[in-house]
Design a protein around this motif. Structure first.
Motif, PDB file in Angstrom:
ATOM      1  N   LEU A 132       0.803  -1.219   0.000  1.00 35.47           N
ATOM      2  CA  LEU A 132       0.000   0.000   0.000  1.00 35.47           C
ATOM      3  C   LEU A 132       0.837   1.270   0.000  1.00 35.47           C
ATOM      4  O   LEU A 132       0.281   2.363  -0.185  1.00 35.47           O
ATOM      5  CB  LEU A 132      -0.927   0.012   1.217  1.00 35.47           C
ATOM      6  CG  LEU A 132      -1.897  -1.167   1.337  1.00 35.47           C
ATOM      7  CD1 LEU A 132      -2.661  -1.086   2.657  1.00 35.47           C
ATOM      8  CD2 LEU A 132      -2.852  -1.197   0.148  1.00 35.47           C
ATOM      9  N   GLY A 133       2.130   1.150   0.216  1.00 35.52           N
ATOM     10  CA  GLY A 133       2.962   2.344   0.238  1.00 35.52           C
ATOM     11  C   GLY A 133       4.353   2.035   0.753  1.00 35.52           C
ATOM     12  O   GLY A 133       4.592   1.002   1.382  1.00 35.52           O
ATOM     13  N   SER A 134       5.298   2.945   0.467  1.00 33.47           N
ATOM     14  CA  SER A 134       6.674   2.744   0.876  1.00 33.47           C
ATOM     15  C   SER A 134       7.345   4.090   1.072  1.00 33.47           C
ATOM     16  O   SER A 134       7.102   5.033   0.315  1.00 33.47           O
ATOM     17  CB  SER A 134       7.429   1.929  -0.184  1.00 33.47           C
ATOM     18  OG  SER A 134       8.785   1.774   0.163  1.00 33.47           O
TER      19      SER A 134
ATOM     20  N   ALA B 194      -1.595   5.255   6.480  1.00 35.59           N
ATOM     21  CA  ALA B 194      -2.574   4.244   6.893  1.00 35.59           C
ATOM     22  C   ALA B 194      -3.778   4.855   7.588  1.00 35.59           C
ATOM     23  O   ALA B 194      -4.818   4.194   7.726  1.00 35.59           O
ATOM     24  CB  ALA B 194      -1.912   3.223   7.815  1.00 35.59           C
ATOM     25  N   GLY B 195      -3.623   6.099   8.049  1.00 31.82           N
ATOM     26  CA  GLY B 195      -4.719   6.736   8.757  1.00 31.82           C
ATOM     27  C   GLY B 195      -4.540   6.768  10.255  1.00 31.82           C
ATOM     28  O   GLY B 195      -5.486   7.042  10.995  1.00 31.82           O
ATOM     29  N   GLY B 196      -3.318   6.489  10.721  1.00 27.72           N
ATOM     30  CA  GLY B 196      -3.044   6.559  12.146  1.00 27.72           C
ATOM     31  C   GLY B 196      -2.691   5.215  12.742  1.00 27.72           C
ATOM     32  O   GLY B 196      -2.926   4.152  12.157  1.00 27.72           O
ATOM     33  N   ALA B 197      -2.105   5.263  13.937  1.00 23.66           N
ATOM     34  CA  ALA B 197      -1.624   4.051  14.607  1.00 23.66           C
ATOM     35  C   ALA B 197      -2.739   3.044  14.852  1.00 23.66           C
ATOM     36  O   ALA B 197      -2.501   1.829  14.858  1.00 23.66           O
ATOM     37  CB  ALA B 197      -0.943   4.425  15.930  1.00 23.66           C
ATOM     38  N   GLU B 198      -3.957   3.530  15.049  1.00 24.27           N
ATOM     39  CA  GLU B 198      -5.073   2.619  15.349  1.00 24.27           C
ATOM     40  C   GLU B 198      -5.420   1.738  14.152  1.00 24.27           C
ATOM     41  O   GLU B 198      -6.134   0.731  14.304  1.00 24.27           O
ATOM     42  CB  GLU B 198      -6.300   3.413  15.796  1.00 24.27           C
ATOM     43  CG  GLU B 198      -6.913   4.303  14.737  1.00 24.27           C
ATOM     44  CD  GLU B 198      -6.235   5.664  14.610  1.00 24.27           C
ATOM     45  OE1 GLU B 198      -6.777   6.514  13.856  1.00 24.27           O
ATOM     46  OE2 GLU B 198      -5.174   5.879  15.257  1.00 24.27           O
ATOM     47  N   GLN B 199      -4.905   2.066  12.968  1.00 23.74           N
ATOM     48  CA  GLN B 199      -5.170   1.255  11.774  1.00 23.74           C
ATOM     49  C   GLN B 199      -4.146   0.137  11.572  1.00 23.74           C
ATOM     50  O   GLN B 199      -4.286  -0.667  10.647  1.00 23.74           O
ATOM     51  CB  GLN B 199      -5.168   2.155  10.527  1.00 23.74           C
ATOM     52  CG  GLN B 199      -6.209   3.259  10.547  1.00 23.74           C
ATOM     53  CD  GLN B 199      -7.623   2.707  10.643  1.00 23.74           C
ATOM     54  OE1 GLN B 199      -7.959   1.733   9.960  1.00 23.74           O
ATOM     55  NE2 GLN B 199      -8.445   3.308  11.500  1.00 23.74           N
TER      56      GLN B 199
END
Length: 491
Positions: free
Chosen positions: A27-29, A66-71
């Motif tokens: 999803l990303g790097s 990712a939208g934050g640590a909770e994700q």
């Protein structure tokens, strides 16, 4: 429920963080280069503080994506193996530069131990040979030569790269996983799977300095909430070559992967039975799930992609690494030019840390295209030498799954198939090391019941290369390589 996985992939020339979905989709790097320090001939060092800052920057970028640590369900870590870091337990700050796996400063120490007859006992317990490549002799050397380490007393902590990163990420967990521990020459890889008193004494390493050995799918702690805006479990760790083997789903006995990165590393899985070698190959821990330890037989080549980098940066023969493929295709053959890439000595199956690189067969007809082609051909020749050693140890490859930065080179992949006389399979997503770490973290986080299930679900599609030359041409080329190699080995 959070389903994304963060992977910290700490390599020799760069630090990278990758974001994966639970099914293995990248999803990303984010990536930062790491400066190489060469304070003298045969010496290679890193600044561990620079590695830490680069890791933080890359990981924060991917967590934000990712939208934050909770994700994030879990973090997996994979790393350059054998490189050792020395740091202060109170502050986490490095006390000296890290000694990199390529470093040869302990060659004389290892030779003296070998001459004294210790290699057989070392190999029997650790699965490794006496060579400056491995971590134990580096630690012993540093303790004798860098006074700031002994002056630190009980504040001194030692570990490989993943151990240092976990310490900083968690604020104090001093652990290492079994795959990395098995590369130190200090671990009894069969027995009880712990640090060994006799090996530590032989190499001058106090056991109290070393981290606790854990499984590769064990949750070893959570990140300091202040770092990423929330606590994230660290649930998977493995050395880069073991992680790549997992990422290629080479878990069943006999399955073989070859990574062509800075160096080239070929591992054949052997299941829960520890392999033995009479041909100077290595027995290593492949992965440990809970208390179940699996092994692999390994051949390690010190110079692969770093050879192309040297042609580009050191000699100025290439404008970019990718140019090597076009140059190799532009000539009908190597023109009699052979390059033995012993820029950091020779690894398996020769184990000659004193060997020097050689470029032979040059004439006025030779061009930079012939040199570039010879550099790429050297990868297949080195792999063929290892294939012979593996076969002599009773492990005959049926096919090889390749990965690493050099594997993207179609010409080299085809040449590898031609010289080995085997099908070579390359995953369409070539970052197997990071994917393997994602599989380990996903398993440790409970997203999959076991590693085999994670590997089956997360590994993607692949491209296959099959031999396209006849046996006579293969034999002629290999004879030229053996002639060039022989000159290096007798020098």
């Amino acid at each position: 429920m959070a389903k994304k996985i963060i992977v910290i992939d700490e390599g020799t020339t760069s630090t990278r963080t990758m974001l994966f979905a639970a099914d293995g989709t990248p999803l990303g790097s984010a990536q930062r280069e790491i400066r190489q320090h060469y304070p003298g001939p045969g010496l290679v060092e890193h600044d561990a503080a620079e590695i830490w800052e680069a890791t933080l920057a890359c990981t924060r970028e991917m967590i934000a994506r990712a939208g934050g640590a909770e994700q994030i369900a879990a973090i997996g870590i994979t790393n350059q193996r054998e490189t050792v870091v020395f740091w202060d337990r109170q502050t986490g700050q490095p006390l000296a530069r890290a000694i990199v796996w390529q470093d040869r400063r302990t060659a004389a120490d290892c030779a003296a131990l070998k001459d004294a007859g210790h290699e057989e006992a070392v190999q029997a317990k650790s699965g490794l040979l006496l060579d400056p490549y491995f971590s134990g002799s580096k630690i012993g050397w540093a303790l004798k030569n860098w006074p700031q380490l002994t002056e630190a007393g009980e504040r001194l902590a030692v570990g490989t790269i993943e151990s240092y990163l976990v310490y900083r990420l968690t604020g104090g967990a001093h652990v290492t996983d079994a795959s990395n521990a098995s590369r130190t020459s200090l671990m009894d890889i069969e027995g009880n799977g712990g640090w060994d008193d006799e090996l530590c004494d032989l190499l001058g390493v106090p056991m109290a300095l070393l981290p606790e050995i854990t499984g590769c799918t064990t949750t070893v702690g959570t990140t300091d909430p202040a770092l990423f805006g929330g606590a994230i479990p660290i649930s998977g760790m493995a050395g880069d070559q073991q992680a790549a083997t997992v990422g290629q789903a080479c878990l069943a006995p006999g399955q073989t992967k070859a990574t062509f990165g800075t160096g080239a590393f070929i591992l054949s899985a052997s299941g829960t039975t520890r392999p033995t070698s009479a041909n100077r190959l290595l027995a290593t821990v492949l992965v440990q799930e809970d208390d179940v330890r699996s092994y692999a037989l390994e051949g390690s080549v010190f110079v692969a992609g770093s050879l192309i980098k040297w042609l580009r940066d050191g000699l100025g023969l290439l404008a970019s690494a990718g140019e090597s493929e076009g140059l190799a295709r532009s000539v009908a053959d190597n023109g009699g030019v052979y390059l033995v890439p012993a820029l950091a000595g020779l690894g398996a199956p020769h184990w000659r840390p004193d060997a020097l690189a050689a470029l032979s067969g040059l004439s006025f007809a030779s061009s930079k295209a012939h040199v570039a082609r010879a550099a790429l051909e050297a990868q297949a020749y080195q792999a063929h030498d290892l294939k012979s050693a593996f076969a002599a140890d009773g492990v005959d490859w049926a096919e090889v799954r390749i990965d690493g930065g050099m594997a993207a080179n179609d010409w080299m992949a085809q040449d590898l198939s031609d010289m080995l006389g085997l099908t070579v399979e390359r995953p369409d997503f070539v970052e197997s090391t990071a994917l393997g770490a994602a599989m380990l973290a996903a398993t440790g986080a409970g997203l999959y019941p076991d590693l085999a299930s994670a590997a089956a679900a997360m590994r993607g599609t692949a491209t296959r290369f099959t031999p396209a030359i006849d046996a006579a041409k293969r034999k002629t080329r290999l004879a030229g390589w053996q002639s060039a190699l022989a000159k290096v080995l007798v020098s």
